[in-house]
Design an enzyme around this catalytic site. Sequence first.
Site, PDB file in Angstrom:
ATOM      1  CG  HIS A  29      -1.782  -1.189   1.366  1.00  0.00           C
ATOM      2  ND1 HIS A  29      -2.631  -1.606   0.366  1.00  0.00           N
ATOM      3  CD2 HIS A  29      -1.913  -2.082   2.384  1.00  0.00           C
ATOM      4  CE1 HIS A  29      -3.274  -2.707   0.766  1.00  0.00           C
ATOM      5  NE2 HIS A  29      -2.846  -3.018   1.981  1.00  0.00           N
TER       6      HIS A  29
ATOM      7  CG  HIS B 113      -6.317  -5.921   1.344  1.00  0.00           C
ATOM      8  ND1 HIS B 113      -7.137  -5.218   2.202  1.00  0.00           N
ATOM      9  CD2 HIS B 113      -5.068  -5.849   1.874  1.00  0.00           C
ATOM     10  CE1 HIS B 113      -6.417  -4.745   3.214  1.00  0.00           C
ATOM     11  NE2 HIS B 113      -5.164  -5.114   3.038  1.00  0.00           N
TER      12      HIS B 113
END
Length: 330
Positions: free
Chosen positions: A56, A218
């Site tokens: 991320h 995700h």
Amino acid sequence: MRMLINVPETVVADALRGMAAAYPELTVDVENRVIVRRDAPVDGQVALVSGGGSGHEPLHGGFVGPGMLAAACPGEVFTSPVPDQMARAAAAVDSGAGVLFVVKNYTGDVLNFDMAAELAEDEGIQVAKVLVNDDVAVTDSLFTAGRRGTGATLFVEKIAGAAAAEGQPLERVEAIGRQVNENARSFGFALSAVTTPAKGSPTFDLPSGELELGIGIHGEPGRERRAMMTSGEIADFAVHAILDDMTPRDPVLVLVNGMGATPLLELFGFNAEVQRVLAERGVVVARTLVGNYVTSLDMAGASVTLCQVDEELLRLWDAPVRTPALRWGM
């Protein structure tokens, strides 16, 4: 698979070694996977600690530095860091003023940060926690109970970090972090699937010519799948989804966040459409940030986060910050 890596097994360690070489103002413990601002602990300051699965970036390691996080703990790709990491980070940065854990609402992160808090408290460290759950797209998902934590994490870390830098006490820094989360909402979408190094192929099927509305960071499913839409149509859908869930009384901070593979040319164009929709709805914009901040590896797409701010929160947002990924006023 075409990725700029050596082998999937070392991708996180390799990235941490590269980060250490690029930013000498950070202390990067590659073996234990803890990133700490080099001048920590800072006397009299509450220390913010966050973390989560790698993939991320720049969240969270890119936000370590004066005015934001004191430490970050990267896990494996899309996998929570372990409690020992967070407890080690808390011990490294605690000045005696306490530690605030900033936790995205994913089951693994919540459980492991709770265990880390117990470990830290056993060592005499005062710990508080802010849970970020800003995503309006879905409630309950593959990774979480309740709403997912996404783009508002940046707002919580920056604004609470500024309060900590002013020397405000732990109870107040925690209250500010919670206020920011309560005032923030996000909505994201995917134009392509994400590919993790371990799998080497897309983690879900998104046919050409379609997009997923409400995707998680995700690759979790969203609200619905549609034929490809224009930037303006997507902005209408995303902003209306947020404003259906909140009615800003104050001006808002706007984050137009890239998921990793969408170029700035497209993100700036999308921001123009977001600003159009906000103006049509009568929402006053105080500040806007555009770029890749809370990403999902190579996923194409973006998210929108709105956070309503009063004078104090806006002042803390504008306060100086110096991290690898966010810096102004210093």
